[in-house]
Design a protein around this motif. Structure first.
Motif, PDB file in Angstrom:
ATOM      1  N   LEU A 164      50.371  36.568  28.561  1.00 52.27           N
ATOM      2  CA  LEU A 164      49.159  37.164  27.992  1.00 52.27           C
ATOM      3  C   LEU A 164      48.032  36.144  27.754  1.00 52.27           C
ATOM      4  N   LEU A 171      45.137  36.012  30.129  1.00 56.39           N
ATOM      5  CA  LEU A 171      44.335  37.247  29.981  1.00 56.39           C
ATOM      6  C   LEU A 171      43.453  37.167  28.740  1.00 56.39           C
ATOM      7  N   ILE A 207      42.734  41.553  24.696  1.00 60.34           N
ATOM      8  CA  ILE A 207      43.950  42.156  25.248  1.00 60.34           C
ATOM      9  C   ILE A 207      44.071  43.610  24.778  1.00 60.34           C
ATOM     10  N   LYS A 245      47.018  48.396  27.473  1.00 58.55           N
ATOM     11  CA  LYS A 245      47.320  48.489  28.906  1.00 58.55           C
ATOM     12  C   LYS A 245      47.802  47.121  29.424  1.00 58.55           C
ATOM     13  N   ASP A 246      47.132  46.065  28.949  1.00 55.20           N
ATOM     14  CA  ASP A 246      47.536  44.722  29.380  1.00 55.20           C
ATOM     15  C   ASP A 246      48.981  44.447  28.974  1.00 55.20           C
ATOM     16  N   ARG A 247      49.305  44.806  27.757  1.00 55.61           N
ATOM     17  CA  ARG A 247      50.673  44.582  27.281  1.00 55.61           C
ATOM     18  C   ARG A 247      51.668  45.361  28.129  1.00 55.61           C
ATOM     19  N   ASN A 258      51.219  46.218  31.176  1.00 54.62           N
ATOM     20  CA  ASN A 258      51.310  45.555  32.486  1.00 54.62           C
ATOM     21  C   ASN A 258      52.273  44.379  32.450  1.00 54.62           C
ATOM     22  N   HIS A 284      46.629  37.798  35.632  1.00 59.31           N
ATOM     23  CA  HIS A 284      45.173  37.924  35.451  1.00 59.31           C
ATOM     24  C   HIS A 284      44.435  38.007  36.788  1.00 59.31           C
TER      25      HIS A 284
END
Lengths: 849, 227
Positions: free
Chosen positions: B110, B113, B119, B122-124, B126, B163
């Protein structure tokens, strides 16, 4: 040991010059502080002893008297009536030079032709050099004096030059008729502040007509009858004391002060030891791969151990030598502060330069080497644990440390209550009181890593939520290497706790003294009446002045005090003789409940009240009787109360003037308190009053006395403050060193962060936040530690040292300052490594293994 | 793969001062790498493979010449701007994995990113998804030094991908791994990076990877020689 193995160690040290330098600085600073205190303290006391010997030579005993000294006829009676030959008269006192009012000299009047065995070394030298001509002139010509060549040069005086001396506003011109050449440093030091004259000249200059300060006696075991002979003619106000016991009692008097100072020095060394331990641990851990490789090719655990100890030995030698040099320089600075404090609290000493002896240097070497080697033992053992097969990762090392941290936490739970128990159940011992502080601080230090982990967990959660992963990283970095960061935090915590503790103690003491001063200055104006107390003229003059003061239109009432010395239980004791009035009676702060008829008993009965330090040092309780030497022999005086007094730590007795006059001659007054009528203009009264005074007498308002007293109070703590800041500076160096090492160990990690896009600014913020957090946790932990230290200082150490009790005044500002000090110091300590790291190219950092 | 140049290296020279003597690594180096191209760089140890990657990534600026990525001359940028450029456009896979030891597996992924944006959930998701693909679903909260070398390298590859950078630079990604694990890692790189159309330059000793590369170069006489 293999020289190639040694070279691998040396090369590593050379490749880490910063850590090398900081380890040496740690040892050097610790040694310097200890040595400087020891040198300055010893020099002050030795100067006092040597000054005595400068004119008493080999005397074994001394006859001394209270105020006014001895009648010079006593000397004649001893010599003529009793046939005692080995005695020498001395009249001495302090004078200022008209041209050099900033420094004072001791004027010593001697008999130049006394028995040879009683002559001082310088006197014997002059005789041996056949230069006794000026000794003859000293006796023959009035107003002549001798001084050392160095002093004459400093004052721009030559033989036959005149100079003016002043004592109690009297001026007298003296002529230099001879210069003394000291043959060693001690003599030079002793003679530097001495002016020597014959008895008559000294009596005239000092206003001690017909009086002697002491009679020096040389007694040997073959003539014990001398003691009896002296006893026959010794007056009631005089004592025969051995010179050794006098010197001993002088050291005894300053013992508490000395122990407290030395404890501060040892405290600096303790912080220095943390620093050495930390640095050496880093130097070992950084080499775990190298040590693993060495073990793999057959180097034994013992050889590894010796390698690390050998390195420490080398660093200790260099650090100790630098520390000794630094200590001598620092000692010169402290000498002035220590002498000033002894002057203010105990007795007058004149110290000009530091006396360095091989014993003190030896002590410094032992301490420096011992402390360094002791501090390096744990990392040396750690080094032998590195496996030759697998090199332990940082996390594996840390997981091992976590077990130790838990154990340390548990031990601290024993040490802290143990320290408190030692503090309160160790009788009157100052040493055990101080040891309890060390135990408490050590306990809090052991608790630090556990608390750090808990605090960082909290911070991580808080900042993680607010600032994401980057916000979490500083706390995580502290926790991840808690075996290293914990020690730095503990060192800083100890220094800040000591600062908080000392500040709270000094603050409490200041408040207590301020409250006491305000209460004990009920008069509006105070007239000071100095001068020789034995002269009948003075007594009469004082009485007349008092009568005139009472008649002034705006004066409501008066009180008076006479400060004198009386022999109590075979030693000279300060006694304050009071003429009380209603207001002055209310100004006494008693340490217990008093009965209504107290003042009646004080005036009418054969009684005394004693100060708290006197009661403490002499283990005196109410109802007990003290034997006081009177003209009728030793008489018992009942202790009827104990009161607060912070003028000196030896304490004194107080009795009513009426009581005093029954047994001792009237010596006039030392001071008169003047109480103005309601609504009177005090300033106007002060002006009126001044016109009635002689040049020697003075009048001061209660405010002026309060201000001057508080200034003296602050002055006595200058040395403590100075040493405290020195310890803080060592702790800061320790934290700085640890942080530097920590960051350099992490250089690759920082390179990765840079490679994935962290800017130099973010990197700097990261490192500074980490060190800031370390400072914050140190500051927060220092609050309870500092509070406990203050408590033990106030109620245990200072009470045992000086016999004073004081109230605990909690000042929240001290806490804020302490936490801010820890935080800012750690923040600053992080700035340099952060800038250094930001300047390092990521490619270089990534290439570092 | 498009014909558009993702990386242009123009007359780049680089030397180091070593024991008082200047040691030239590259002299007047030229290379154009197209978008989506997979370049392999061979060379003996110490020939300058890592230095080349450092020059491309702007971690180490050249003495002279230009490095242009996506039309931006990164050699003309300030140090700060080069860092920001790297943050957005370049991903690194190192021989020594170089995960941040004080961050968990998930946090390591993370962090790049977070440097770019805030963050999101959705990022988590992913991250969890990507780690699940790599069979790491149960190791999200593990610290790197609890993982094996192969596992750490897979996390490092995942960190590069999360990323979505334009250019991926891999420096001996299998250098510290055994043969089988090395093959798995190369397979992963091939699957996740090349097939996602990323431009990649890989410095390696491994002959296995040559077959998968679009072009192969070696460093000889301070320049790149095509093989």
């Amino acid at each position: 040991m293999s020289s190639i193995l040694d070279r691998s160690s040396r090369n590593f040290l050379w490749q880490h010059p910063w850590q090398l330098a900081l380890a040496i600085v740690g040892i050097a600073l610790g040694v310097a502080v200890v040595i400087s205190i020891d040198l300055a303290m010893e020099s002050s006391l030795t100067a006092f002893e040597q000054a005595g010997k400068a004119f008493t030579g080999t005397a074994t005993h001394r006859i001394i008297a209270g105020d006014g000294g001895l009648d010079e006829r006593l000397y004649t009676r001893l010599r003529v009536e009793q046939g005692i030959q080995k005695i020498a008269p001395v009249t001495s006192g302090y004078v200022e030079l008209a041209q050099h009012t900033d420094e004072s000299f001791k004027l010593v009047g001697i008999d130049p032709f006394i028995e040879k065995s009683l002559q001082a070394v310088w006197q014997q030298q002059q005789n041996a050099n056949k230069t006794s001509d000026f000794l003859t002139r000293l006796l023959g010509e009035p107003n002549t004096a001798l001084m050392s060549e160095q002093t004459a040069r400093r004052l721009h005086l030559k033989i036959n030059d005149d100079f003016t001396v002043m004592a109690d506003n009297r001026e007298q011109r003296l002529k230099v008729i001879g210069l003394l050449a000291p043959d060693n440093a001690v003599s030079e030091q002793v003679l530097a502040r001495l002016i020597i004259s014959d008895i008559a000249t000294a009596q005239e200059v000092l206003g001690l007509f017909g009086r002697l300060s002491s009679i020096e006696v040389l007694m040997d075991k073959y003539h014990p009858e001398i003691l009896t002979k002296i006893g026959k003619v010794l007056p009631a106000n005089a004592l025969l004391v051995s010179t050794d016991s006098q010197s001993q009692s002088m050291r005894e008097m300053t013992r508490a002060f000395s122990i407290n100072l030395k404890a501060m020095g040892l405290f600096s060394l303790l912080v220095g030891m943390f620093l050495i331990y930390n640095t050496m641990t880093f130097l070992v851990v950084q080499r775990r791969r190298l040590i693993g490789s060495l073990r793999a090719i057959g180097v034994t655990r013992r050889q590894i151990f010796r390698l690390i100890i050998g390195e420490a030995f080398l660093l200790a030698i260099i650090g100790t030598l630098i520390g000794i040099a630094l200590g001598i320089a620092l000692g010169q600075g402290l000498l002035y502060l220590i002498s000033e404090t002894i002057n203010a609290l105990y007795f007058r000493i004149d110290t000009t330069s530091l006396m360095v002896t091989p014993v003190q240097i030896g002590k410094g070497v032992l301490l420096g080497m011992g402390a360094s080697l002791l501090a390096v033992l744990p990392p040396a053992f750690e080094a032998t644990r590195f496996s030759p097969v697998t090199v332990l990762t940082r996390s594996q090392l840390e997981s091992g440390s976590r077990r130790l941290i838990k154990a340390a936490g548990l031990i601290s739970l024993v040490l802290i209550p143990g320290g408190m128990a030692l503090a309160f159940f160790s009788g009157k011992s100052i040493n055990l009181g101080l040891a309890s502080i060390f135990l408490l601080l050590f306990g809090f230090a052991l608790l630090t890593p556990v608390c750090t982990l808990l605090f960082m967990k909290l911070i991580e959660r808080l900042f993680g939520r607010l600032l994401g992963i980057l916000g979490r990283l500083p706390a995580r970095m502290v926790s991840a290497e808690v075996s290293r960061t914990g020690i730095s935090i503990a060192a800083l915590m100890i220094a800040v706790a000591a600062t908080i503790g000392m500040d709270l103690m000094i603050g409490s003491f200041r408040q207590t003294v301020a409250f006491w001063l305000q209460a004990s200055l009920p008069a509006d104006l105070y007239v000071s009446l100095p001068g020789e107390k034995m002269t009948a003229d003075k007594t009469l003059a004082d009485q007349r002045l008092k009568e005139k003061l009472a008649k002034l239109p705006n004066v409501q009432m008066l009180s008076s005090v006479l400060h004198t010395k009386i022999i109590a239980d075979d030693e000279f004791t300060q006694v304050s003789v009071f003429e009380l009035n209603a207001k002055l009676k209310k100004s006494f702060i008693f340490k217990h409940n008093v009965e209504d008829d107290l003042w009646n008993r004080f005036e009418q009965q054969q009684s005394v009240i004693v100060t708290e330090p006197y009661a403490y040092h002499h283990a005196v309780r109410i109802g007990q009787k003290i034997l006081l030497q009177t003209a009728q022999g030793k008489l018992p005086f009942e202790v009827i109360a104990i009161y607060a007094d912070y003028k000196g730590d030896r304490g004194h007795l107080a009795m009513s003037r009426q009581n005093y006059r029954h047994f001792w001659p009237d010596l006039g007054y030392s001071g008169i308190g003047v109480y103005a009528k309601d609504g009177a203009d005090v300033q106007k009264l002060e002006n009126q009053l001044s016109k009635l005074l002689t040049a020697e007498q003075s009048v001061k308002s209660d405010r002026a006395i309060y201000k001057a007293s508080m200034e003296v109070f602050e002055q006595t703590f200058t040395i403590t403050e100075t040493l405290r800041w020195l310890s803080a500076a060592i702790a800061f160096t320790g934290v700085f060193s640890a942080l530097m090492a920590l960051q350099f160990e992490r250089i690759r990690q920082m390179g990765i962060l840079r490679a994935i896009g962290i800017t130099t600014r973010q990197l700097t913020a990261l490192i500074v936040s980490e060190t800031g957090l370390m400072g914050l946790v140190a500051g927060l932990l220092a609050i309870p530690a500092g509070y406990v230290v203050a408590y033990v200082l106030i109620f245990v150490v200072y009470q045992r040292s000086f016999g004073w009790t004081m109230a605990f005044y909690f000042d929240p500002w001290v806490i804020v300052q302490g936490v801010a000090l820890a935080f800012i110091a750690a923040l600053f300590a992080g700035i340099f490594p952060a800038l250094k790291m930001a300047q390092t190219k990521p490619a270089e950092a990534l290439g570092t293994e | 793969m498009t014909t558009e140049a993702a990386i242009t290296i123009q007359r780049v020279s680089k030397s180091y001062l070593e024991s008082g003597r200047r040691h030239e690594i590259f002299s007047e180096l030229d290379l154009q790498v197209r978008r989506g191209e997979f370049i392999v760089l061979l060379g003996r140890s110490g020939s300058g493979k890592s230095t080349f990657l450092n020059l491309v990534s702007s971690i180490d600026p050249p003495d002279s010449g230009k490095v242009i990525i996506n039309g931006v001359n990164i050699t003309g940028l300030s140090e700060h701007d080069r860092t920001l450029f790297r943050r957005h456009h370049i991903g690194f896979v190192f021989q020594s994995y170089n995960l941040i030891p004080t961050l968990t597996v998930a946090e390591n992924l993370l962090l790049p990113l977070e440097l770019i944006k805030r963050i999101t959930r959705k990022d988590r998701e992913n991250v969890v998804e990507l780690l699940a693909k790599l069979n790491f679903a149960d190791r999200l909260d593990s610290y790197p030094d609890r993982l094996s070398g192969g596992e750490q390298q897979r996390v490092a590859i995942a960190r590069v991908l999360i990323h979505d950078p334009d250019v991926i630079l891999a420096d001996e990604p299998t250098g510290n791994l055994d043969l089988d694990t090395g093959k798995q890692v190369l397979e992963l790189l091939d699957t996740l990076v090349t097939k996602a159309g990323k431009t990649m330059i890989m410095a390696t000793h491994s002959q296995e990877v040559i077959g998968k590369a679009d072009r192969v170069f070696s460093i000889q006489n301070r320049t790149l020689v095509s093989r």
